[in-house]
Design a protein around this motif. Structure first.
Motif, mmCIF file in Angstrom:
data_model
loop_
_atom_site.group_PDB
_atom_site.id
_atom_site.type_symbol
_atom_site.label_atom_id
_atom_site.label_comp_id
_atom_site.label_asym_id
_atom_site.label_seq_id
_atom_site.Cartn_x
_atom_site.Cartn_y
_atom_site.Cartn_z
ATOM 1 N N ALA A 260 0.850 -1.193 0.000
ATOM 2 C CA ALA A 260 0.000 0.000 0.000
ATOM 3 C C ALA A 260 0.883 1.239 0.000
ATOM 4 O O ALA A 260 1.932 1.266 0.651
ATOM 5 C CB ALA A 260 -0.917 0.011 1.216
ATOM 6 N N CYS A 261 0.475 2.256 -0.744
ATOM 7 C CA CYS A 261 1.205 3.523 -0.805
ATOM 8 C C CYS A 261 0.243 4.659 -0.479
ATOM 9 O O CYS A 261 -0.926 4.649 -0.904
ATOM 10 C CB CYS A 261 1.826 3.737 -2.179
ATOM 11 S SG CYS A 261 3.177 2.570 -2.548
ATOM 12 N N VAL A 262 0.738 5.632 0.263
ATOM 13 C CA VAL A 262 -0.064 6.775 0.702
ATOM 14 C C VAL A 262 0.622 8.051 0.238
ATOM 15 O O VAL A 262 1.825 8.228 0.446
ATOM 16 C CB VAL A 262 -0.217 6.786 2.234
ATOM 17 C CG1 VAL A 262 -1.021 8.002 2.683
ATOM 18 C CG2 VAL A 262 -0.871 5.504 2.724
ATOM 19 N N GLY A 263 -0.153 8.933 -0.392
ATOM 20 C CA GLY A 263 0.399 10.190 -0.867
ATOM 21 C C GLY A 263 0.415 10.253 -2.378
ATOM 22 O O GLY A 263 0.478 9.235 -3.074
ATOM 23 N N LEU A 276 9.916 3.970 2.462
ATOM 24 C CA LEU A 276 9.549 2.550 2.427
ATOM 25 C C LEU A 276 9.636 1.992 3.838
ATOM 26 O O LEU A 276 10.700 1.999 4.459
ATOM 27 C CB LEU A 276 10.486 1.769 1.501
ATOM 28 C CG LEU A 276 10.413 2.068 0.008
ATOM 29 C CD1 LEU A 276 11.326 1.114 -0.760
ATOM 30 C CD2 LEU A 276 8.988 1.946 -0.515
ATOM 31 N N LEU A 277 8.519 1.505 4.343
ATOM 32 C CA LEU A 277 8.460 1.015 5.720
ATOM 33 C C LEU A 277 8.704 -0.487 5.793
ATOM 34 O O LEU A 277 8.246 -1.253 4.939
ATOM 35 C CB LEU A 277 7.095 1.311 6.338
ATOM 36 C CG LEU A 277 6.679 2.773 6.496
ATOM 37 C CD1 LEU A 277 5.389 2.847 7.293
ATOM 38 C CD2 LEU A 277 7.765 3.584 7.147
ATOM 39 N N TYR A 304 4.617 7.708 1.369
ATOM 40 C CA TYR A 304 5.236 6.506 1.934
ATOM 41 C C TYR A 304 4.512 5.252 1.440
ATOM 42 O O TYR A 304 3.325 5.298 1.074
ATOM 43 C CB TYR A 304 5.248 6.562 3.467
ATOM 44 C CG TYR A 304 3.894 6.373 4.135
ATOM 45 C CD1 TYR A 304 3.481 5.119 4.561
ATOM 46 C CD2 TYR A 304 3.050 7.467 4.370
ATOM 47 C CE1 TYR A 304 2.258 4.943 5.197
ATOM 48 C CE2 TYR A 304 1.838 7.298 5.000
ATOM 49 C CZ TYR A 304 1.438 6.036 5.418
ATOM 50 O OH TYR A 304 0.233 5.859 6.033
ATOM 51 N N CYS A 305 5.252 4.155 1.433
ATOM 52 C CA CYS A 305 4.711 2.852 1.056
ATOM 53 C C CYS A 305 5.068 1.837 2.140
ATOM 54 O O CYS A 305 6.132 1.916 2.754
ATOM 55 C CB CYS A 305 5.277 2.372 -0.283
ATOM 56 S SG CYS A 305 4.815 3.374 -1.718
ATOM 57 N N TYR A 306 4.185 0.917 2.363
ATOM 58 C CA TYR A 306 4.460 -0.157 3.327
ATOM 59 C C TYR A 306 3.908 -1.469 2.779
ATOM 60 O O TYR A 306 3.026 -1.478 1.925
ATOM 61 C CB TYR A 306 3.865 0.158 4.697
ATOM 62 C CG TYR A 306 2.354 0.279 4.720
ATOM 63 C CD1 TYR A 306 1.544 -0.802 5.089
ATOM 64 C CD2 TYR A 306 1.724 1.482 4.394
ATOM 65 C CE1 TYR A 306 0.174 -0.681 5.120
ATOM 66 C CE2 TYR A 306 0.353 1.607 4.421
ATOM 67 C CZ TYR A 306 -0.430 0.519 4.789
ATOM 68 O OH TYR A 306 -1.798 0.636 4.820
#
Length: 533
Positions: A260-263, A276-277, A304-306
């Motif tokens: 999942a990526c946010v932003g 990257l988390l 960010y992506c995790y």
């Protein structure tokens, strides 16, 4: 001489007359004694019945009963071979036998089936009504389990053909055992009526003990099936929780990982890095991701992506063996499928730092920053790979289909599906246990070698930030030394902070959150400078 010969003739005559008299008596005896050849023949005129305790009175006299026993022996052999394959597949996945789930469910069903067959063979000649009743209940429960696995798409995908075949075989054998028990009871009754003249209603003490053991063992198997059904019901509920991002098929479409990526990608300048988390022990959604999401909302980072490592959160389990490097390859493949590209700053905590360091070493030109939060040093891989820990995880996995902890959490503690999938109860799932078992099995071999190689090839100019727990550093001198050592994995250390009262999860402390946000700003700024250079 004449007298002597006369005496002998008299004795001979008497013997001859005695023999004739005995033959006459035998000839007139209406109930001759049975021989080995005639004892199993039907009695004539209702006479000559055997004693009910005679070993010759047995259901084994009927060929169909003997055939059923032979079928049970064959089924036991098949089950044992299948059980062995499933046991091996937990540690090393044979070709075409990998299940996207843990594989513990299939193993448990075959274990139950094998035990049921052994029980049926041990007490084959002692059929009873309680055995039929318990067996019928067990059959219904296993059929319900099979329906649940087939109807729920996510469970069907995770269990695969291996799990479906295992529960179908368990259902078939359970039904067969009920039929076998009734058939043997019929054969026993038929032989008793034929050879003793009536059905034997008495039972010896030995037979009563056998019936008691049958009832106890079948009750245990039935309770296990009830727990299987309840756990599958919870899994069905959990499967309805939609992932925050998307699942991507990796490793030749053998399993899926969640990313999942946010932003917005267009936010900021072209060299704005994406964070990257990499989570710690459990799902990143329960640990580091909420803090990073707050930093995103505060404007500290723009994107960010995790992801969930295989077996955690919404990701499937990977085939065994599975090392940290293999997981990183799956992450890289998922990023490519999602059309995500650098520059990146990798942010990780605890054991996840090993994965982020491997990722950085394999993406040298795209990673512009490494941010480690109380990271696990590779010297601690020996603890992860202890044989006692591996056995404990395997044992937990074997009993995990019973779902005792998950059911108690749902019924007593009010745990939700979010808690079980990505929250505080995620460690109870069989997928999570399988992932940790895989991690343990290769910690001191494959993963240790991969991390050592990553350290050798890491670019020295990559900006580095290390933030450590003050509680861990003060309480463990070895941990403090290893934290300092990790601050030298590159030659461009921006800062190494020890947050005085922060626990291992540094973001759980107010001071720790402030330090982490400030260091995030610093490394993002340094990443842009590095990209410009």
């Amino acid at each position: 001489m004449a007298s002597i010969w006369g005496h002998k003739n008299n004795r001979a005559g008497q013997s001859h007359q005695g023999a004739e008299h005995e033959d006459d008596q035998n000839a007139g005896d209406p109930t001759p004694q049975p021989t080995e050849r005639t004892r199993l023949l039907p009695p004539e005129n209702g006479q000559g019945y055997l004693s009910p305790d005679d070993p010759a009175v047995s259901p084994y006299n009927i060929w169909s009963v003997r055939a059923l026993r032979a079928v049970s022996l064959l089924a036991l052999a098949i089950s044992f071979v299948w059980w062995t394959f499933l046991l091996v597949s937990i540690f090393v996945s044979p070709p075409l036998m990998h299940a996207r789930g843990s594989g513990f469910f299939a193993f448990s069903y075959i274990t139950l089936t094998t035990g049921y067959l052994v029980l049926g063979l041990l007490f084959f000649a002692v059929p009873s009504k309680p055995m039929t009743i318990w067996g019928s209940i067990l059959t219904v429960l296993l059929l319900v389990n099979m329906i649940v696995i087939l109807v729920v798409p996510r469970i069907r995908l995770e269990e695969g053909w291996v799990g479906i075949a295992s529960v179908a075989w368990a259902s078939f054998i359970s039904l067969y055992q009920v039929i076998q028990n009734r058939a043997v009871a019929w054969g026993k009754r038929e032989e008793e009526e034929r050879l003793t003249g009536r059905e034997e209603t008495r039972r010896s003490l030995r037979e009563w003990l056998a019936v008691l053991v049958e009832m106890v063992v079948l009750a245990i198997l039935t309770i296990a099936a009830v727990l299987f059904t309840a756990t599958l019901t919870l899994r069905s509920r959990d499967a309805s929780l939609e992932p925050a991002g998307q699942r991507y098929s990796v490793h030749g479409d053998t399993y899926q990982v969640h990313l999942a990526c946010v932003g917005n990608r267009t936010t900021g300048s072209a060299d704005e890095p994406t964070i990257l988390l990499e989570g710690d022990y459990g799902p990143v959604e329960h640990g580091l991701q909420p803090f990073i999401d707050d930093a995103y909302r505060h404007g500290v980072i723009s994107r960010y992506c995790y992801w969930d490592r295989p077996g955690l959160g919404w990701s499937d389990n990977a085939p065994s063996p599975h090392s940290a490097g293999m997981a990183v390859d799956a992450f890289s493949e998922a990023l490519a499928l999602a059309d995500e590209s650098g520059p990146w700053v990798v942010v990780s905590a605890g054991v996840g730092s090993l994965y982020s360091r491997l990722f950085a070493s394999r993406h040298l030109l795209e990673v512009n920053g490494i941010f480690l939060i109380d990271p696990l040093h590779e010297d601690y891989l020996d603890d992860l790979g202890k044989s006692s820990r591996g056995f404990y995880l395997w044992l937990r996995g074997v009993v995990s289909p019973l779902g005792l902890d998950r059911l108690a959490g749902a019924l007593v503690r009010g745990r939700t599906r979010e808690d079980r999938v990505i929250g505080r109860s995620a460690y109870q799932s069989d997928k999570f246990i399988k992932a940790k078992l895989q991690e343990s099995l290769v910690a001191v071999s494959m993963t240790a070698a991969e991390v050592q190689s990553a350290r050798h090839i890491q670019m020295g100019a990559t900006p580095l930030v290390v933030v450590s727990s003050g509680l861990e550093v003060r309480g463990n001198p070895k941990w403090a030394e290893r934290q300092e050592d990790l601050s030298h994995i590159t030659k461009r250390l921006l800062s190494w902070d020890v947050v005085h009262n922060a626990p291992h999860e540094v973001w759980a402390d107010a001071e720790g959150r402030n330090v982490l946000e400030q260091r995030l700003r610093d490394i993002v700024k340094e990443s842009k400078t590095s990209q410009a250079e």
